[in-house]
Design a protein around this motif. Sequence first.
Motif, PDB file in Angstrom:
ATOM      1  N   THR A 105       6.683 -12.521   0.067  1.00 22.96           N
ATOM      2  CA  THR A 105       5.691 -11.712  -0.634  1.00 22.96           C
ATOM      3  C   THR A 105       4.520 -11.415   0.291  1.00 22.96           C
ATOM      4  OG1 THR A 105       6.286 -12.876  -2.673  1.00 22.96           O
ATOM      5  CG2 THR A 105       4.261 -11.585  -2.706  1.00 22.96           C
ATOM      6  N   LEU A 106       4.121 -10.150   0.323  1.00 18.27           N
ATOM      7  CA  LEU A 106       2.978  -9.726   1.123  1.00 18.27           C
ATOM      8  C   LEU A 106       1.885  -9.211   0.205  1.00 18.27           C
ATOM      9  CD1 LEU A 106       4.762  -7.631   3.904  1.00 18.27           C
ATOM     10  CD2 LEU A 106       4.078 -10.023   4.014  1.00 18.27           C
TER      11      LEU A 106
ATOM     12  N   VAL B  64       0.826  -1.204   0.000  1.00 19.18           N
ATOM     13  CA  VAL B  64       0.000   0.000   0.000  1.00 19.18           C
ATOM     14  C   VAL B  64       0.866   1.262   0.000  1.00 19.18           C
ATOM     15  CG1 VAL B  64      -1.760   1.294   1.271  1.00 19.18           C
ATOM     16  CG2 VAL B  64      -1.900  -1.192   1.124  1.00 19.18           C
ATOM     17  N   CYS B  65       1.815   1.351   0.956  1.00 19.01           N
ATOM     18  CA  CYS B  65       2.587   2.583   1.105  1.00 19.01           C
ATOM     19  C   CYS B  65       4.075   2.412   0.804  1.00 19.01           C
ATOM     20  CB  CYS B  65       2.407   3.151   2.508  1.00 19.01           C
ATOM     21  SG  CYS B  65       3.208   2.181   3.806  1.00 19.01           S
ATOM     22  N   GLU B  66       4.512   1.201   0.488  1.00 13.30           N
ATOM     23  CA  GLU B  66       5.892   0.875   0.127  1.00 13.30           C
ATOM     24  C   GLU B  66       6.888   1.060   1.270  1.00 13.30           C
ATOM     25  OE1 GLU B  66       6.924   2.824  -3.533  1.00 13.30           O
ATOM     26  OE2 GLU B  66       5.334   1.827  -4.637  1.00 13.30           O
ATOM     27  N   ALA B  67       6.399   1.033   2.511  1.00  9.28           N
ATOM     28  CA  ALA B  67       7.280   1.097   3.682  1.00  9.28           C
ATOM     29  C   ALA B  67       7.901  -0.271   3.929  1.00  9.28           C
ATOM     30  CB  ALA B  67       6.491   1.539   4.904  1.00  9.28           C
ATOM     31  N   ASN B  68       9.025  -0.287   4.627  1.00 10.78           N
ATOM     32  CA  ASN B  68       9.647  -1.552   5.014  1.00 10.78           C
ATOM     33  C   ASN B  68       8.860  -2.160   6.167  1.00 10.78           C
ATOM     34  OD1 ASN B  68      11.781  -1.548   3.172  1.00 10.78           O
ATOM     35  ND2 ASN B  68      12.987  -0.222   4.476  1.00 10.78           N
ATOM     36  N   VAL B  69       8.555  -3.449   6.037  1.00 10.45           N
ATOM     37  CA  VAL B  69       7.805  -4.177   7.060  1.00 10.45           C
ATOM     38  C   VAL B  69       8.685  -5.321   7.545  1.00 10.45           C
ATOM     39  CG1 VAL B  69       5.727  -5.531   7.531  1.00 10.45           C
ATOM     40  CG2 VAL B  69       5.627  -3.628   5.904  1.00 10.45           C
TER      41      VAL B  69
ATOM     42  N   VAL C 182       0.550  -9.565   9.298  1.00 13.66           N
ATOM     43  CA  VAL C 182       1.426  -8.577   9.910  1.00 13.66           C
ATOM     44  C   VAL C 182       0.828  -7.198   9.634  1.00 13.66           C
ATOM     45  CG1 VAL C 182       3.539  -9.951   9.787  1.00 13.66           C
ATOM     46  CG2 VAL C 182       2.915  -8.507   7.862  1.00 13.66           C
ATOM     47  N   ILE C 183       1.183  -6.233  10.470  1.00 17.50           N
ATOM     48  CA  ILE C 183       0.668  -4.878  10.339  1.00 17.50           C
ATOM     49  C   ILE C 183       1.795  -3.967   9.851  1.00 17.50           C
ATOM     50  CG2 ILE C 183      -0.404  -2.931  11.551  1.00 17.50           C
ATOM     51  CD1 ILE C 183      -2.197  -5.368  11.479  1.00 17.50           C
ATOM     52  N   CYS C 184       1.507  -3.138   8.852  1.00 19.34           N
ATOM     53  CA  CYS C 184       2.478  -2.162   8.381  1.00 19.34           C
ATOM     54  C   CYS C 184       2.643  -1.094   9.455  1.00 19.34           C
ATOM     55  CB  CYS C 184       2.017  -1.526   7.072  1.00 19.34           C
ATOM     56  SG  CYS C 184       3.107  -0.181   6.525  1.00 19.34           S
ATOM     57  N   PRO C 185       3.889  -0.812   9.869  1.00 32.01           N
ATOM     58  CA  PRO C 185       4.095   0.180  10.921  1.00 32.01           C
ATOM     59  C   PRO C 185       3.808   1.620  10.467  1.00 32.01           C
ATOM     60  CG  PRO C 185       6.195  -0.569  10.062  1.00 32.01           C
ATOM     61  CD  PRO C 185       5.129  -1.416   9.417  1.00 32.01           C
ATOM     62  N   ASP C 186       3.823   1.873   9.175  1.00 31.83           N
ATOM     63  CA  ASP C 186       3.603   3.233   8.677  1.00 31.83           C
ATOM     64  C   ASP C 186       2.130   3.541   8.438  1.00 31.83           C
ATOM     65  OD1 ASP C 186       6.310   3.579   8.799  1.00 31.83           O
ATOM     66  OD2 ASP C 186       6.576   4.048   6.682  1.00 31.83           O
ATOM     67  N   CYS C 187       1.427   2.689   7.671  1.00 36.65           N
ATOM     68  CA  CYS C 187       0.050   3.006   7.296  1.00 36.65           C
ATOM     69  C   CYS C 187      -0.988   2.191   8.072  1.00 36.65           C
ATOM     70  CB  CYS C 187      -0.161   2.820   5.792  1.00 36.65           C
ATOM     71  SG  CYS C 187      -0.093   1.111   5.221  1.00 36.65           S
ATOM     72  N   GLY C 188      -0.545   1.154   8.809  1.00 39.84           N
ATOM     73  CA  GLY C 188      -1.464   0.371   9.625  1.00 39.84           C
ATOM     74  C   GLY C 188      -2.251  -0.687   8.863  1.00 39.84           C
ATOM     75  N   THR C 189      -1.926  -0.886   7.583  1.00 42.62           N
ATOM     76  CA  THR C 189      -2.623  -1.882   6.774  1.00 42.62           C
ATOM     77  C   THR C 189      -2.280  -3.284   7.254  1.00 42.62           C
ATOM     78  OG1 THR C 189      -2.594  -0.430   4.860  1.00 42.62           O
ATOM     79  CG2 THR C 189      -2.927  -2.772   4.420  1.00 42.62           C
ATOM     80  N   GLU C 190      -3.298  -4.151   7.308  1.00 42.85           N
ATOM     81  CA  GLU C 190      -3.086  -5.550   7.658  1.00 42.85           C
ATOM     82  C   GLU C 190      -2.651  -6.287   6.397  1.00 42.85           C
ATOM     83  OE1 GLU C 190      -5.310  -8.463  10.710  1.00 42.85           O
ATOM     84  OE2 GLU C 190      -6.560  -7.752   9.067  1.00 42.85           O
ATOM     85  N   LEU C 191      -1.484  -6.925   6.470  1.00 43.07           N
ATOM     86  CA  LEU C 191      -0.901  -7.619   5.319  1.00 43.07           C
ATOM     87  C   LEU C 191      -0.804  -9.107   5.608  1.00 43.07           C
ATOM     88  CD1 LEU C 191       1.985  -5.061   4.859  1.00 43.07           C
ATOM     89  CD2 LEU C 191      -0.046  -5.213   3.425  1.00 43.07           C
ATOM     90  N   GLU C 192      -0.978  -9.916   4.573  1.00 40.43           N
ATOM     91  CA  GLU C 192      -0.894 -11.372   4.691  1.00 40.43           C
ATOM     92  C   GLU C 192       0.352 -11.867   3.977  1.00 40.43           C
ATOM     93  OE1 GLU C 192      -3.490 -15.375   3.636  1.00 40.43           O
ATOM     94  OE2 GLU C 192      -4.253 -13.413   3.059  1.00 40.43           O
ATOM     95  N   VAL C 193       1.094 -12.769   4.621  1.00 41.81           N
ATOM     96  CA  VAL C 193       2.256 -13.402   3.997  1.00 41.81           C
ATOM     97  C   VAL C 193       1.717 -14.454   3.037  1.00 41.81           C
ATOM     98  CG1 VAL C 193       4.343 -14.760   4.381  1.00 41.81           C
ATOM     99  CG2 VAL C 193       3.672 -13.015   6.048  1.00 41.81           C
ATOM    100  N   VAL C 194       1.913 -14.252   1.732  1.00 35.01           N
ATOM    101  CA  VAL C 194       1.396 -15.196   0.748  1.00 35.01           C
ATOM    102  C   VAL C 194       2.477 -16.134   0.218  1.00 35.01           C
ATOM    103  CG1 VAL C 194      -0.580 -13.812   0.045  1.00 35.01           C
ATOM    104  CG2 VAL C 194       1.599 -13.484  -1.104  1.00 35.01           C
ATOM    105  N   SER C 195       3.749 -15.773   0.432  1.00 32.12           N
ATOM    106  CA  SER C 195       4.843 -16.631  -0.011  1.00 32.12           C
ATOM    107  C   SER C 195       6.074 -16.326   0.836  1.00 32.12           C
ATOM    108  CB  SER C 195       5.152 -16.375  -1.489  1.00 32.12           C
ATOM    109  OG  SER C 195       6.300 -17.084  -1.889  1.00 32.12           O
ATOM    110  N   LEU C 196       6.850 -17.366   1.134  1.00 31.04           N
ATOM    111  CA  LEU C 196       8.090 -17.183   1.894  1.00 31.04           C
ATOM    112  C   LEU C 196       9.317 -17.136   0.991  1.00 31.04           C
ATOM    113  CD1 LEU C 196       7.346 -19.560   4.904  1.00 31.04           C
ATOM    114  CD2 LEU C 196       7.228 -17.071   4.861  1.00 31.04           C
TER     115      LEU C 196
END
Length: 55
Positions: free
Chosen positions: A42-43, A7-12, A24-38
């Motif tokens: 990939t988020l 969403v915001c291209e911040a490092n997570v 996981v939650i993005c520390p910058d924008c607060g978006t909830e992200l799902e790990v889709v691949s290890l």
Amino acid sequence: MKAVCVVCEANVTVPDDCCEGELVICPDCGTELEVVSLEPLTLEEAPQVQEDWGE
């Protein structure tokens, strides 16, 4: 491990012991992200849970 917010291209920071499907939650924008691949790490934006209103 590090990834980039879609969403915001911040490092997570993702825990080293995470697994696919973990959220996981993005520390910058607060978006909830799902790990889709290890491999590669990939988020994607996590799907929003919708009310089923008892259906």
